[in-house]
Motif scaffolding. Structure first.
Motif, PDB file in Angstrom:
ATOM      1  N   UNK A   1      -1.745-111.016  55.801  1.00 49.11           N
ATOM      2  CA  UNK A   1      -1.004-110.167  54.857  1.00 49.11           C
ATOM      3  C   UNK A   1      -1.884-109.118  54.180  1.00 49.11           C
ATOM      4  N   UNK A   2      -3.190-109.212  54.366  1.00 48.51           N
ATOM      5  CA  UNK A   2      -4.106-108.191  53.839  1.00 48.51           C
ATOM      6  C   UNK A   2      -4.158-107.036  54.836  1.00 48.51           C
ATOM      7  N   UNK A   3      -3.814-105.820  54.425  1.00 50.85           N
ATOM      8  CA  UNK A   3      -3.829-104.703  55.369  1.00 50.85           C
ATOM      9  C   UNK A   3      -5.235-104.389  55.863  1.00 50.85           C
ATOM     10  N   UNK A   4      -5.344-103.982  57.095  1.00 55.07           N
ATOM     11  CA  UNK A   4      -6.653-103.665  57.673  1.00 55.07           C
ATOM     12  C   UNK A   4      -7.252-102.417  57.038  1.00 55.07           C
ATOM     13  N   UNK A   5      -6.399-101.549  56.544  1.00 55.69           N
ATOM     14  CA  UNK A   5      -6.864-100.333  55.869  1.00 55.69           C
ATOM     15  C   UNK A   5      -5.811 -99.881  54.871  1.00 55.69           C
ATOM     16  N   UNK A   6      -6.197 -98.962  54.006  1.00 58.52           N
ATOM     17  CA  UNK A   6      -5.272 -98.450  53.003  1.00 58.52           C
ATOM     18  C   UNK A   6      -5.297 -99.267  51.723  1.00 58.52           C
ATOM     19  N   UNK A   7      -4.773 -98.694  50.649  1.00 56.84           N
ATOM     20  CA  UNK A   7      -4.844 -99.351  49.342  1.00 56.84           C
ATOM     21  C   UNK A   7      -3.834-100.478  49.174  1.00 56.84           C
ATOM     22  N   UNK A   8      -4.189-101.437  48.347  1.00 52.32           N
ATOM     23  CA  UNK A   8      -3.291-102.529  47.983  1.00 52.32           C
ATOM     24  C   UNK A   8      -3.818-103.180  46.707  1.00 52.32           C
ATOM     25  N   UNK A   9      -2.909-103.789  45.959  1.00 52.59           N
ATOM     26  CA  UNK A   9      -3.269-104.506  44.738  1.00 52.59           C
ATOM     27  C   UNK A   9      -3.168-106.002  45.007  1.00 52.59           C
ATOM     28  N   UNK A  10      -4.248-106.717  44.777  1.00 57.83           N
ATOM     29  CA  UNK A  10      -4.240-108.168  44.925  1.00 57.83           C
ATOM     30  C   UNK A  10      -4.052-108.784  43.543  1.00 57.83           C
ATOM     31  N   UNK A  11      -2.877-109.382  43.316  1.00 54.07           N
ATOM     32  CA  UNK A  11      -2.558-109.982  42.019  1.00 54.07           C
ATOM     33  C   UNK A  11      -2.672-111.495  42.132  1.00 54.07           C
ATOM     34  N   UNK A  12      -3.632-112.062  41.419  1.00 56.58           N
ATOM     35  CA  UNK A  12      -3.943-113.484  41.575  1.00 56.58           C
ATOM     36  C   UNK A  12      -3.810-114.265  40.275  1.00 56.58           C
ATOM     37  N   UNK A  13      -3.513-115.554  40.418  1.00 53.57           N
ATOM     38  CA  UNK A  13      -3.654-116.448  39.268  1.00 53.57           C
ATOM     39  C   UNK A  13      -5.144-116.563  38.960  1.00 53.57           C
ATOM     40  N   UNK A  14      -5.469-117.140  37.796  1.00 54.10           N
ATOM     41  CA  UNK A  14      -6.875-117.163  37.390  1.00 54.10           C
ATOM     42  C   UNK A  14      -7.211-118.529  36.808  1.00 54.10           C
ATOM     43  N   UNK A  15      -7.890-119.335  37.614  1.00 57.33           N
ATOM     44  CA  UNK A  15      -8.232-120.697  37.217  1.00 57.33           C
ATOM     45  C   UNK A  15      -9.698-120.875  36.862  1.00 57.33           C
ATOM     46  N   UNK A  16     -10.558-120.029  37.439  1.00 57.85           N
ATOM     47  CA  UNK A  16     -11.994-120.261  37.305  1.00 57.85           C
ATOM     48  C   UNK A  16     -12.763-118.948  37.376  1.00 57.85           C
TER      49      UNK A  16
END
Length: 265
Positions: A27-42
């Protein structure tokens, strides 16, 4: 070059030692912009995620990591710069929010991956908290970049607060399908739209992580926990003082009337 070297050394070591498992890497594009929105545990979330990705991902970090004095401060600053972290000055009228938005837009406009934690801070108890509607939604609507929900799994168990030596165990990373918010283009000034976008992303993170969702901000939860701990400590202190006072009173009675004390026995 520095990022690549750090990724090879630190990222390689993390992958070798902890063997993180990953789902949804496609699901991570090979190129081009994207926003990775993650939970934050550590604290380690910002290292495990880049370690398993082929592309560079840029997170934001508080400016204090880059400005601390002394040798340790310089080493810390060099480390964070090396792994692609961007300093965010949290001072000023609107604090980190505006700085985070500008930094995120700059990264996206360069066609890169921008990493952000919508909760704004680490979870104090492993649960998923309400996302802040500013940074994530505004960057997404201002740039049109897709938002990819990410769930970090069990990273908080590797090195809990107060533990110096990390526990060797396998954390996990689940990467969801990109979310398209182009239907809200030009509406980044509408607070209800910002809230809607953020809640949609948090819902996807919740499904990926399996965390219990709490509809308050993590910062508020941390204050509640801190207040509860202070109240408990105060209560314990008062109880010990009361017990000491009773013991002192009993000792005083025994000294004043030994016969009475013998009779009581």
């Amino acid at each position: 070059m520095i990022y690549g070297a750090m990724k090879f050394s630190i990222g390689g070591s993390l992958k070798l030692a902890f063997r993180p498992w990953v789902e949804g890497l496609e699901n991570i594009p090979a190129e081009g912009p994207a926003i990775l929105a993650s939970n934050h545990l550590s604290f380690s979330d910002s290292f495990f995620l880049p370690a398993v990705l082929d592309r560079k991902v840029t997170f934001i970090a508080k400016a204090e990591y880059f400005t601390s004095p002394g040798v340790k401060g310089k080493l810390t600053a060099a480390f964070f710069k090396g792994v692609g972290q961007l300093p965010v000055d949290r001072s000023g009228a609107r604090g980190a929010g505006e700085a985070a938005i500008k930094s995120g837009i700059d990264v996206i406009e360069r066609g890169e991956l921008f990493g952000i934690y919508p909760e704004g801070t680490r979870s104090p108890d492993g649960r998923l908290y309400r996302g802040k509607p500013g940074g994530l939604a505004r960057v997404a609507l201002a740039t049109g970049a897709p938002v990819i929900p990410v769930a970090m799994i069990d990273t908080e168990k590797i090195q809990p607060p107060g533990k110096v030596v990390p526990k060797l165990m396998r954390p996990g990373i689940r990467i969801g399908k990109p979310l398209d918010f182009s239907r809200y283009h030009g509406m980044d000034g509408d607070r209800f739209i910002l809230r809607s976008v953020t809640d949609e992303v948090m819902y996807e993170i919740m499904k990926l992580s399996g965390q219990e969702y709490v509809d308050i901000y993590a910062t508020a939860a941390k204050r509640q926990i801190a207040d509860a701990e202070k109240a408990a400590a105060k209560s314990e202190k008062a109880e010990k003082a009361e017990q000491a006072a009773k013991a002192e009173s009993a000792e005083g009675t025994e000294k004043a009337d030994p016969a009475a004390a013998d009779t009581d026995k």
